[in-house]
Design a protein around this motif. Sequence first.
Motif, PDB file in Angstrom:
ATOM      1  N   TYR A   1       0.822  -1.208   0.000  1.00  0.00           N
ATOM      2  CA  TYR A   1       0.000   0.000   0.000  1.00  0.00           C
ATOM      3  C   TYR A   1       0.859   1.262   0.000  1.00  0.00           C
ATOM      4  O   TYR A   1       0.563   2.227  -0.703  1.00  0.00           O
ATOM      5  CB  TYR A   1      -0.938   0.042   1.196  1.00  0.00           C
ATOM      6  CG  TYR A   1      -1.933  -1.092   1.261  1.00  0.00           C
ATOM      7  CD1 TYR A   1      -2.529  -1.614   0.111  1.00  0.00           C
ATOM      8  CD2 TYR A   1      -2.281  -1.651   2.471  1.00  0.00           C
ATOM      9  CE1 TYR A   1      -3.441  -2.656   0.187  1.00  0.00           C
ATOM     10  CE2 TYR A   1      -3.195  -2.691   2.551  1.00  0.00           C
ATOM     11  CZ  TYR A   1      -3.766  -3.181   1.410  1.00  0.00           C
ATOM     12  OH  TYR A   1      -4.673  -4.206   1.488  1.00  0.00           O
TER      13      TYR A   1
ATOM     14  N   SER B   1     -14.571  -1.195   2.817  1.00  0.00           N
ATOM     15  CA  SER B   1     -13.747  -0.967   1.635  1.00  0.00           C
ATOM     16  C   SER B   1     -13.032   0.369   1.772  1.00  0.00           C
ATOM     17  O   SER B   1     -13.471   1.248   2.506  1.00  0.00           O
ATOM     18  CB  SER B   1     -14.593  -0.969   0.355  1.00  0.00           C
ATOM     19  OG  SER B   1     -15.483   0.128   0.357  1.00  0.00           O
ATOM     20  N   PHE B   2     -11.927   0.481   1.060  1.00  0.00           N
ATOM     21  CA  PHE B   2     -11.261   1.762   0.907  1.00  0.00           C
ATOM     22  C   PHE B   2     -11.811   2.390  -0.360  1.00  0.00           C
ATOM     23  O   PHE B   2     -11.980   1.699  -1.365  1.00  0.00           O
ATOM     24  CB  PHE B   2      -9.746   1.580   0.733  1.00  0.00           C
ATOM     25  CG  PHE B   2      -9.015   1.247   1.999  1.00  0.00           C
ATOM     26  CD1 PHE B   2      -8.669   2.239   2.897  1.00  0.00           C
ATOM     27  CD2 PHE B   2      -8.664  -0.065   2.284  1.00  0.00           C
ATOM     28  CE1 PHE B   2      -7.979   1.936   4.066  1.00  0.00           C
ATOM     29  CE2 PHE B   2      -7.971  -0.378   3.443  1.00  0.00           C
ATOM     30  CZ  PHE B   2      -7.634   0.621   4.335  1.00  0.00           C
ATOM     31  N   GLN B   3     -12.095   3.692  -0.311  1.00  0.00           N
ATOM     32  CA  GLN B   3     -12.504   4.394  -1.520  1.00  0.00           C
ATOM     33  C   GLN B   3     -11.411   5.401  -1.857  1.00  0.00           C
ATOM     34  O   GLN B   3     -11.035   6.220  -1.010  1.00  0.00           O
ATOM     35  CB  GLN B   3     -13.826   5.119  -1.335  1.00  0.00           C
ATOM     36  CG  GLN B   3     -14.300   5.759  -2.631  1.00  0.00           C
ATOM     37  CD  GLN B   3     -15.626   6.470  -2.483  1.00  0.00           C
ATOM     38  OE1 GLN B   3     -15.725   7.429  -1.732  1.00  0.00           O
ATOM     39  NE2 GLN B   3     -16.624   5.996  -3.175  1.00  0.00           N
ATOM     40  N   ILE B   4     -10.912   5.304  -3.079  1.00  0.00           N
ATOM     41  CA  ILE B   4      -9.867   6.199  -3.553  1.00  0.00           C
ATOM     42  C   ILE B   4     -10.451   7.070  -4.659  1.00  0.00           C
ATOM     43  O   ILE B   4     -10.909   6.562  -5.689  1.00  0.00           O
ATOM     44  CB  ILE B   4      -8.653   5.405  -4.088  1.00  0.00           C
ATOM     45  CG1 ILE B   4      -8.092   4.462  -3.011  1.00  0.00           C
ATOM     46  CG2 ILE B   4      -7.586   6.334  -4.626  1.00  0.00           C
ATOM     47  CD1 ILE B   4      -7.531   5.155  -1.782  1.00  0.00           C
TER      48      ILE B   4
ATOM     49  N   TYR C   1      -4.051   3.081 -10.148  1.00  0.00           N
ATOM     50  CA  TYR C   1      -4.456   2.417  -8.902  1.00  0.00           C
ATOM     51  C   TYR C   1      -5.122   1.077  -9.181  1.00  0.00           C
ATOM     52  O   TYR C   1      -4.847   0.077  -8.525  1.00  0.00           O
ATOM     53  CB  TYR C   1      -5.389   3.302  -8.083  1.00  0.00           C
ATOM     54  CG  TYR C   1      -4.708   4.508  -7.489  1.00  0.00           C
ATOM     55  CD1 TYR C   1      -3.412   4.429  -6.972  1.00  0.00           C
ATOM     56  CD2 TYR C   1      -5.341   5.724  -7.425  1.00  0.00           C
ATOM     57  CE1 TYR C   1      -2.785   5.525  -6.420  1.00  0.00           C
ATOM     58  CE2 TYR C   1      -4.729   6.836  -6.861  1.00  0.00           C
ATOM     59  CZ  TYR C   1      -3.458   6.735  -6.359  1.00  0.00           C
ATOM     60  OH  TYR C   1      -2.845   7.821  -5.810  1.00  0.00           O
TER      61      TYR C   1
ATOM     62  N   ILE D   1      -3.647  -2.689  -7.992  1.00  0.00           N
ATOM     63  CA  ILE D   1      -4.380  -3.614  -7.120  1.00  0.00           C
ATOM     64  C   ILE D   1      -4.706  -4.910  -7.854  1.00  0.00           C
ATOM     65  O   ILE D   1      -4.374  -6.002  -7.389  1.00  0.00           O
ATOM     66  CB  ILE D   1      -5.654  -2.943  -6.579  1.00  0.00           C
ATOM     67  CG1 ILE D   1      -5.266  -1.816  -5.613  1.00  0.00           C
ATOM     68  CG2 ILE D   1      -6.559  -3.960  -5.886  1.00  0.00           C
ATOM     69  CD1 ILE D   1      -6.422  -0.925  -5.211  1.00  0.00           C
TER      70      ILE D   1
ATOM     71  N   TRP E   1     -15.319  -1.323  -8.303  1.00  0.00           N
ATOM     72  CA  TRP E   1     -14.866  -2.111  -7.157  1.00  0.00           C
ATOM     73  C   TRP E   1     -13.849  -3.157  -7.607  1.00  0.00           C
ATOM     74  O   TRP E   1     -13.971  -3.738  -8.680  1.00  0.00           O
ATOM     75  CB  TRP E   1     -16.036  -2.860  -6.517  1.00  0.00           C
ATOM     76  CG  TRP E   1     -16.973  -2.022  -5.730  1.00  0.00           C
ATOM     77  CD1 TRP E   1     -17.853  -1.097  -6.222  1.00  0.00           C
ATOM     78  CD2 TRP E   1     -17.173  -2.032  -4.326  1.00  0.00           C
ATOM     79  NE1 TRP E   1     -18.577  -0.545  -5.207  1.00  0.00           N
ATOM     80  CE2 TRP E   1     -18.183  -1.107  -4.024  1.00  0.00           C
ATOM     81  CE3 TRP E   1     -16.596  -2.761  -3.287  1.00  0.00           C
ATOM     82  CZ2 TRP E   1     -18.619  -0.870  -2.731  1.00  0.00           C
ATOM     83  CZ3 TRP E   1     -17.038  -2.527  -1.998  1.00  0.00           C
ATOM     84  CH2 TRP E   1     -18.031  -1.588  -1.728  1.00  0.00           C
TER      85      TRP E   1
ATOM     86  N   LYS F   1     -10.760  -6.084  -5.538  1.00  0.00           N
ATOM     87  CA  LYS F   1     -10.185  -6.593  -4.295  1.00  0.00           C
ATOM     88  C   LYS F   1      -8.692  -6.768  -4.491  1.00  0.00           C
ATOM     89  O   LYS F   1      -8.241  -7.172  -5.559  1.00  0.00           O
ATOM     90  CB  LYS F   1     -10.787  -7.943  -3.918  1.00  0.00           C
ATOM     91  CG  LYS F   1     -12.192  -7.852  -3.413  1.00  0.00           C
ATOM     92  CD  LYS F   1     -12.679  -9.207  -2.939  1.00  0.00           C
ATOM     93  CE  LYS F   1     -14.103  -9.089  -2.448  1.00  0.00           C
ATOM     94  NZ  LYS F   1     -14.590 -10.374  -1.931  1.00  0.00           N
ATOM     95  N   ASP F   2      -7.942  -6.474  -3.437  1.00  0.00           N
ATOM     96  CA  ASP F   2      -6.505  -6.726  -3.512  1.00  0.00           C
ATOM     97  C   ASP F   2      -6.217  -8.184  -3.179  1.00  0.00           C
ATOM     98  O   ASP F   2      -7.140  -8.972  -2.929  1.00  0.00           O
ATOM     99  CB  ASP F   2      -5.717  -5.747  -2.621  1.00  0.00           C
ATOM    100  CG  ASP F   2      -5.997  -5.899  -1.136  1.00  0.00           C
ATOM    101  OD1 ASP F   2      -6.374  -6.998  -0.677  1.00  0.00           O
ATOM    102  OD2 ASP F   2      -5.809  -4.892  -0.410  1.00  0.00           O
TER     103      ASP F   2
ATOM    104  N   TRP G   1     -11.729  -2.424  -2.570  1.00  0.00           N
ATOM    105  CA  TRP G   1     -11.354  -1.057  -2.939  1.00  0.00           C
ATOM    106  C   TRP G   1     -12.383  -0.525  -3.924  1.00  0.00           C
ATOM    107  O   TRP G   1     -12.855  -1.259  -4.787  1.00  0.00           O
ATOM    108  CB  TRP G   1      -9.981  -1.044  -3.614  1.00  0.00           C
ATOM    109  CG  TRP G   1      -8.880  -1.425  -2.683  1.00  0.00           C
ATOM    110  CD1 TRP G   1      -8.507  -2.699  -2.330  1.00  0.00           C
ATOM    111  CD2 TRP G   1      -8.041  -0.548  -1.966  1.00  0.00           C
ATOM    112  NE1 TRP G   1      -7.478  -2.653  -1.434  1.00  0.00           N
ATOM    113  CE2 TRP G   1      -7.167  -1.340  -1.192  1.00  0.00           C
ATOM    114  CE3 TRP G   1      -7.936   0.846  -1.901  1.00  0.00           C
ATOM    115  CZ2 TRP G   1      -6.204  -0.783  -0.361  1.00  0.00           C
ATOM    116  CZ3 TRP G   1      -6.967   1.386  -1.080  1.00  0.00           C
ATOM    117  CH2 TRP G   1      -6.117   0.586  -0.325  1.00  0.00           C
TER     118      TRP G   1
END
Length: 154
Positions: free
Chosen positions: A18, A73-76, A87, A91, A103, A105-106, A112
Motif C-alpha cells: 500500500y 472498503s477503501f474508496q480512492i 491504482y 491492485i 470495485w 479486491k486486492d 477497494w
Amino acid sequence: MSDWSAGGRGLRAPDRFYSEIFPDSVVGAVHRAPSDYPAGKEGDVLTVEFTVAGLPCFGLNGGPEFKHNEAFSFQIATDDQEETDRYWNAIVGNGGQESVCGWCKDKWGISWQIIPRVLTDAMAAGGDEAKRAFDAMMTMVKIDVAAIEAARRG
C-alpha cells in the motif's frame, strides 16, 4: 513483514504494498506475540498499525476464521483516467481481482473502490445527469472517465 502471522497462518499483511502505491501511506508499529498461544506461535504478528492514503488503520490478526468482505472498503478518489488506471492496475495486477462499478479486491481480499471524481460530481449534481452517469457506471467494471463525462453531457 510479508505475513501477518508466521508460517503463512492468518491474514497476509499489506507489507509495503500500500505504501508503494498510495501517497501518504506507511507501515507503522508491528506487534508480535510474546509467547505461543492457542491459535499461534511466539513471534506471530498480532497487530499492525498502518496508514493508507492518509487514513490511519489498525490490522488485527484474527486468524483464518475472520474473512474480509465488502462491508468494509477503501474508496480512492481519482482525478483522471490515468490515475484511475494506475491504482486499478496496481491492485488488480498484483494478485487482486476485478468486480463491478469501480470495485476490486486486492490480493488479501480487501475491497477497494477506485472512483473518479467526475462520477461523484455527477452523482452530486442529481437529476438526469446523475441518472445518466449512474446508468453508465452500472455497465462498467473499471470506471471509464470519458464514458462518464459523455453520460453527464447526455
